[in-house]
Write an enzyme that holds these catalytic residues in place. Structure first.
Site, short mmCIF file in Angstrom:
data_model
loop_
_atom_site.label_atom_id
_atom_site.label_comp_id
_atom_site.label_asym_id
_atom_site.label_seq_id
_atom_site.Cartn_x
_atom_site.Cartn_y
_atom_site.Cartn_z
CB CYS A 248 6.73 2.28 4.59
SG CYS A 248 5.49 1.21 5.36
NE ARG A 253 4.29 2.52 1.21
CZ ARG A 253 4.44 3.83 0.98
NH1 ARG A 253 4.93 4.25 -0.19
NH2 ARG A 253 4.11 4.72 1.90
#
Length: 298
Positions: A248, A253
């Site tokens: 990410c 994430r």
């Protein structure tokens, strides 16, 4: 949903795995001394304003990463962190946090890197717990020191820049999943709105498919059932038949997607925690930029 029994503990989980616990189950086990609850939130002060009763606070910015160099916490420091939290060999650890469990999933990844067993994620995280009106406590939890001993490090869970470049250049046959927003993936923006841009180029790693982390969760923030997750990733050609690398912006994430693919589906997955802040600043690496931007959106 089914109930899976392991020793004295009963976990309500998605069928086929024991890596998630429900909010119902956790509230019923708040006083279970075989469990340690750990909050990993990124918002300063959120733990102090109220946390799940009995939860200890692991600060992502300083406890789970090296405070000086760009790296994960050292084995020595992480072991001391766990002992200070009263975690011993055999303790079941339940992680949760804000921001849809992104940083709690990072914590789960670090636990896995250091080969700690018995680690679970609270399905839906802090948001679901609060939305359901469950109890919060403002008192900082304190425990007697634990005796856990970390004996290993699993490098197969972590991708490095050279690993990603090898895939991008076709020298390694692995799947790449970019879990950022479509605008980040296309190169329209380098970072989400309101977040500091830490890379000088926009776009994505050549060959990476885009499956935003939010595609893997239901409206309440809990993970979708395993069959839905499997179909989601199969739709972009990721079926577990070859190793996967997820990335990410800074690795948090992508930890969430690492958890879904690795822990729920059982795929072989590495998290590239250098992510776009490293890749987008590296000299000479290939970049795909459909939006046509070059430097910071120019």
């Amino acid at each position: 949903m089914v109930v899976a029994v392991t020793g004295l503990l009963a976990f309500q989980v998605h069928a086929g795995n024991e890596v998630l616990v429900s909010t119902d189950w956790l509230e019923q086990n708040l006083n279970n001394d075989k469990i340690r609850i750990v909050e990993v939130s990124v918002t300063p002060g959120v733990y102090e304003r109220g946390h799940i009763p009995g939860a200890v606070n692991f600060r992502w910015h300083s406890d789970l990463v090296d405070p000086v160099k760009r790296d994960i916490a050292s084995q020595e420091n992480f072991q001391q962190l766990l002992r200070d939290a009263g975690i011993s060999d055999g303790t079941t650890v339940v992680l949760y946090g804000d921001n849809n469990n992104w940083f709690a999933a990072w914590g789960a990844w670090i636990f896995d890197v250091y080969q700690v067993e018995g680690v679970k994620l609270l399905d839906g995280g802090r948001n679901k717990w609060e939305a359901e009106g469950r109890p919060l406590d403002t008192r900082a939890a304190r425990y007697n020191g634990g005796n856990i001993t970390l004996t290993g490090y699993n490098p197969r869970l972590r991708a490095r820049l050279q690993d990603v470049v090898a895939v991008a250049e076709g020298r390694e046959d692995q799947a790449l999943i970019d879990i950022r927003s479509p605008d980040e993936y296309q190169g329209k923006v380098i970072a989400p709105a309101g977040v500091q841009e830490l890379a000088v180029r926009a776009g994505h790693v050549p060959g990476a498919v885009n499956v935003p982390w939010s595609s893997a969760v239901a409206a309440d923030g809990s993970f979708k059932p395993a069959d839905e997750l499997r179909a989601l990733y199969q739709s972009v050609g990721v079926d577990g038949s070859k190793p996967v690398i997820v990335y990410c912006r800074i690795g948090e994430r992508s930890s969430h997607t690492w958890f879904a693919l690795s822990k729920i589906l059982g795929y072989e997955v590495r998290n590239y925690d250098g992510s776009w802040t490293e890749y987008g600043n590296s000299v000479g690496v290939p970049v795909t930029n459909p939006a046509g931007t070059v430097w910071g959106g120019l």
